[in-house]
Design a protein around this motif. Structure first.
Motif, PDB file in Angstrom:
ATOM      1  N   THR A 302     -49.800 -60.910  -1.390  1.00  0.00           N
ATOM      2  CA  THR A 302     -49.168 -62.220  -1.561  1.00  0.00           C
ATOM      3  C   THR A 302     -48.688 -62.424  -2.995  1.00  0.00           C
ATOM      4  OG1 THR A 302     -50.607 -63.141   0.151  1.00  0.00           O
ATOM      5  CG2 THR A 302     -49.513 -64.700  -1.310  1.00  0.00           C
ATOM      6  N   LEU A 303     -49.549 -62.120  -3.955  1.00  0.00           N
ATOM      7  CA  LEU A 303     -49.193 -62.334  -5.362  1.00  0.00           C
ATOM      8  C   LEU A 303     -48.093 -61.377  -5.821  1.00  0.00           C
ATOM      9  CD1 LEU A 303     -52.770 -62.888  -6.842  1.00  0.00           C
ATOM     10  CD2 LEU A 303     -51.007 -64.618  -6.457  1.00  0.00           C
ATOM     11  N   ALA A 304     -48.046 -60.191  -5.216  1.00  0.00           N
ATOM     12  CA  ALA A 304     -47.014 -59.224  -5.596  1.00  0.00           C
ATOM     13  C   ALA A 304     -45.634 -59.614  -5.070  1.00  0.00           C
ATOM     14  CB  ALA A 304     -47.382 -57.838  -5.074  1.00  0.00           C
ATOM     15  N   THR A 305     -45.617 -60.390  -3.983  1.00  0.00           N
ATOM     16  CA  THR A 305     -44.330 -60.727  -3.360  1.00  0.00           C
ATOM     17  C   THR A 305     -43.847 -62.132  -3.689  1.00  0.00           C
ATOM     18  OG1 THR A 305     -45.546 -61.363  -1.350  1.00  0.00           O
ATOM     19  CG2 THR A 305     -44.665 -59.122  -1.450  1.00  0.00           C
ATOM     20  N   ILE A 306     -44.704 -62.956  -4.288  1.00  0.00           N
ATOM     21  CA  ILE A 306     -44.281 -64.310  -4.658  1.00  0.00           C
ATOM     22  C   ILE A 306     -43.401 -64.242  -5.902  1.00  0.00           C
ATOM     23  CG2 ILE A 306     -45.079 -66.516  -5.600  1.00  0.00           C
ATOM     24  CD1 ILE A 306     -47.467 -66.371  -3.839  1.00  0.00           C
ATOM     25  N   ALA A 307     -42.292 -64.951  -5.850  1.00  0.00           N
ATOM     26  CA  ALA A 307     -41.398 -64.992  -7.009  1.00  0.00           C
ATOM     27  C   ALA A 307     -42.069 -65.769  -8.139  1.00  0.00           C
ATOM     28  CB  ALA A 307     -40.080 -65.669  -6.630  1.00  0.00           C
ATOM     29  N   ALA A 323     -45.068 -74.996  -1.783  1.00  0.00           N
ATOM     30  CA  ALA A 323     -44.414 -73.801  -2.307  1.00  0.00           C
ATOM     31  C   ALA A 323     -44.822 -72.569  -1.493  1.00  0.00           C
ATOM     32  CB  ALA A 323     -44.784 -73.612  -3.772  1.00  0.00           C
ATOM     33  N   PRO A 324     -43.933 -71.579  -1.393  1.00  0.00           N
ATOM     34  CA  PRO A 324     -44.242 -70.368  -0.610  1.00  0.00           C
ATOM     35  C   PRO A 324     -45.479 -69.644  -1.134  1.00  0.00           C
ATOM     36  CG  PRO A 324     -41.905 -70.459  -1.172  1.00  0.00           C
ATOM     37  CD  PRO A 324     -42.575 -71.539  -1.950  1.00  0.00           C
ATOM     38  N   GLY A 325     -46.385 -69.322  -0.249  1.00  0.00           N
ATOM     39  CA  GLY A 325     -47.545 -68.514  -0.583  1.00  0.00           C
ATOM     40  C   GLY A 325     -48.732 -69.286  -1.106  1.00  0.00           C
ATOM     41  N   ALA A 326     -48.557 -70.554  -1.537  1.00  0.00           N
ATOM     42  CA  ALA A 326     -49.649 -71.293  -2.171  1.00  0.00           C
ATOM     43  C   ALA A 326     -50.799 -71.546  -1.194  1.00  0.00           C
ATOM     44  CB  ALA A 326     -49.135 -72.607  -2.742  1.00  0.00           C
ATOM     45  N   MET A 327     -50.473 -72.017  -0.004  1.00  0.00           N
ATOM     46  CA  MET A 327     -51.521 -72.292   0.979  1.00  0.00           C
ATOM     47  C   MET A 327     -52.210 -71.001   1.408  1.00  0.00           C
ATOM     48  SD  MET A 327     -53.194 -74.587   2.532  1.00  0.00           S
ATOM     49  CE  MET A 327     -52.189 -76.062   2.376  1.00  0.00           C
ATOM     50  N   ARG A 328     -51.450 -69.919   1.501  1.00  0.00           N
ATOM     51  CA  ARG A 328     -52.043 -68.630   1.875  1.00  0.00           C
ATOM     52  C   ARG A 328     -53.048 -68.164   0.827  1.00  0.00           C
ATOM     53  NH1 ARG A 328     -48.347 -63.335   3.359  1.00  0.00           N
ATOM     54  NH2 ARG A 328     -50.007 -61.752   3.406  1.00  0.00           N
TER      55      ARG A 328
END
Length: 431
Positions: A302-307, A323-328
Motif C-alpha cells: 500500500t505504501l509503495a503504491t500510494i502517491a 484519501a486513497p489508501g488511508a483507510m486500508r
C-alpha cells in the motif's frame, strides 16, 4: 474483574501505566515548548530512553525482591514511593526545571522496572492455570488502553502551556489510586525466603539471563514475548511518520490511529484468551506472527503504491480517510496489533505457568530485560535505516519478513504438536 484476587492488581497496573505515559507525554511537550532547536528534540527523545533504561539495570533486583518477599507488600512499598516521585514531577513542572523532571522520570522508570516482575509473577498466585490466559489478556489490553489514555491526557494537559499545579495534582492522584489498589492485593507466599539479594546489578542481570538461557523451554517462551515487543515497538515508532509524512494526516489523525491500535490489541488479547479456554497452547502465537507477516506485506504494498502527499496543509480526519489508501493503512495497523495480542497472551501465560514458583519472578525479570533490549534495539535500527533514506514501505517489508520467520520458528521450536494444540483449541471452542 470484581474479585479481590485479581481486581486490585489490575487497577494498580492500569493507574500506574496511565501515570507513566501521562508524565512522559506532558514532559515531551514541555521540553519542546521550553528548549529550542535540536537540543529540545534530542531531550524529548532522551525522555523515552530515561524511562526504559532502568529496565536493563533494575529488573534483576525486582525479580529477587518478588521471589524473596510477599509480592503484595513489595507492590505496596513501590507504589507508596511512586506518590513521592509524582510529587517530585509536579514540583518540576511548577519550577519549570528540566533536570528535576528528568530525575522524576528516572524514578518512574526505576519503580516500573522493580514492579514488572511483581505483577506478572503474582498472577499465578492469584489465578488458576486455566485462568492465566484471560488474566493476561485483561492486563495487556488494559495496559495499552492506559498508555493511550495517559498519552492523550498528558498532551491535553500541556495545551496553552499547561497548568503545573493541575498536572502535579493529576499525577499524584493517579499514583495514590495505584497505591490504594495495591493495598487490597491479597498476600502471596514468599517463594524463596532464603534468597540473598545481589546488589551488584550487572552481575545479577548476567546471572538471570544465563539462568534463563539454560532453561531452553523458558528461554524460547521469553523470545516469543520479545518478538511481540519488537514488532510493537517498531510499528509504534513508525506510525506517526506514516500518518503525518506519507499520508499527510494531522496530529488528531495520529491520535485516532493510536486509539485504533490500543483497541485492536485488546481485541486480539481477548481472542487469544477465548482460544485458550481449554488450556495454554502456543499455536495462536505462531498464527499471530504469520498474520503479522501478511499484514506487513500488505502495508508495504500500500505504501509503495500510494502517491506522495501533494497537500501542503495537514488533513483533518474526514479528508484524510477519504484519501486513497488511508483507510486500508488504518485497518492493516489495527489487524497487525490484534495479531500481536495473539502472540503475547499465550506466551506470557505459558511462561508464568511453566516457571518454577521459587524462581518465577526472576525468570520474568530476565524476560523483561530481553523485552527492553528489543524495544530499544528495534527503535535504534529503524532510526538508523530512516537516517540512511530507507523508504517506509521497505521497513514494513523487512518487518513482515521478520514476522514470517518468527512464525516458522515458533511453529517448529515452541509449539509442541500443532495438531494436538489445534484439537485443544477446538475443544475449548466447543465448550
Amino acid at each position: 474483574m470484581i474479585s479481590r484476587r485479581f481486581a486490585p492488581l489490575f487497577w494498580c497496573q492500569f493507574f500506574a501505566a496511565f501515570d507513566d505515559n501521562f508524565f512522559k507525554a506532558a514532559l515531551a511537550l514541555f521540553i519542546l515548548a521550553h528548549v529550542v532547536g535540536e537540543r529540545g528534540a534530542a531531550l524529548a527523545t532522551l525522555a523515552t530512553a530515561t524511562l526504559m533504561a532502568p529496565y536493563f539495570i533494575l529488573s534483576s533486583l525486582g525479580g529477587e525482591l518478588a521471589d524473596k518477599y510477599d509480592k503484595a507488600k513489595v507492590a505496596q512499598r513501590l507504589k507508596l514511593i511512586e506518590i513521592a516521585a509524582a510529587a517530585l514531577a509536579g514540583l518540576g513542572f511548577l519550577l519549570g526545571s528540566t533536570p528535576l523532571l528528568f530525575l522524576a522520570l528516572a524514578a518512574f522508570g526505576a519503580l516500573g522496572a522493580l514492579f514488572g516482575p511483581v505483577k506478572y509473577a503474582a498472577l499465578p498466585d492469584f489465578l488458576t492455570k486455566d485462568e492465566l490466559p484471560a488474566g493476561n489478556a485483561l492486563i495487556e489490553g488494559a495496559t495499552f488502553v492506559a498508555i493511550l489514555l495517559g498519552s492523550i491526557g498528558g498532551a491535553l494537559s500541556m495545551q496553552g502551556g499547561g497548568e503545573p499545579a493541575l498536572i502535579g495534582a493529576v499525577m499524584v492522584s493517579l499514583a495514590a489510586a495505584s497505591y490504594a489498589a495495591a493495598r487490597f492485593m491479597p498476600a502471596t507466599p514468599r517463594a524463596t525466603a532464603e534468597l540473598a539479594l545481589d546488589f551488584n546489578i550487572v552481575r545479577a542481570t548476567a546471572v538471570l539471563l544465563f539462568d534463563l538461557w539454560r532453561q531452553t523451554r523458558l528461554w524460547r517462551l521469553g523470545l516469543v514475548t520479545t518478538i511481540f515487543w519488537l514488532i510493537g515497538a517498531v510499528v509504534l515508532a513508525l506510525l506517526p511518520t506514516v500518518v503525518t509524512r506519507e499520508l499527510n494526516g494531522s496530529e488528531l489523525v495520529v491520535t485516532l490511529h493510536f486509539a485504533g491500535f490500543a483497541i485492536a490489541i485488546s481485541a486480539g488479547a481477548a481472542l487469544a484468551a477465548f482460544l485458550l479456554r481449554a488450556g495454554i497452547v502456543l499455536l495462536p502465537a505462531a498464527i499471530g506472527a504469520a498474520l503479522g507477516a501478511i499484514i506487513c506485506g500488505d502495508l508495504a504494498l500500500t505504501l509503495a503504491t500510494i502517491a506522495p502527499a501533494s497537500e501542503t496543509a495537514q488533513l483533518a480526519p474526514a479528508a484524510y480517510f477519504a484519501a486513497p489508501g488511508a483507510m486500508r493503512v488504518l485497518i492493516d495497523l489495527m489487524l497487525l496489533s490484534a495479531a500481536g495480542g495473539l502472540i503475547v497472551v499465550p506466551s506470557a501465560a505459558a511462561l508464568q505457568a511453566e516457571s518454577k514458583p521459587t524462581e518465577r519472578a526472576r525468570i520474568i525479570a530476565a524476560v523483561n530485560v530481553l523485552n527492553a533490549g528489543a524495544i530499544v534495539g528495534g527503535g535504534l535500527l529503524v532510526a538508523i535505516l530512516q537516517d540512511h533514506g530507507a523508504p517506509m514501505w521497505s521497513l514494513f517489508l523487512g518487518l513482515g519478513i521478520f514476522a514470517g520467520a518468527s512464525s516458522l520458528w515458533i511453529l517448529v521450536a515452541v509449539v509442541s504438536s500443532p495438531a494436538r494444540e489445534l484439537r485443544a483449541i477446538a475443544r475449548g471452542r466447543a465448550a
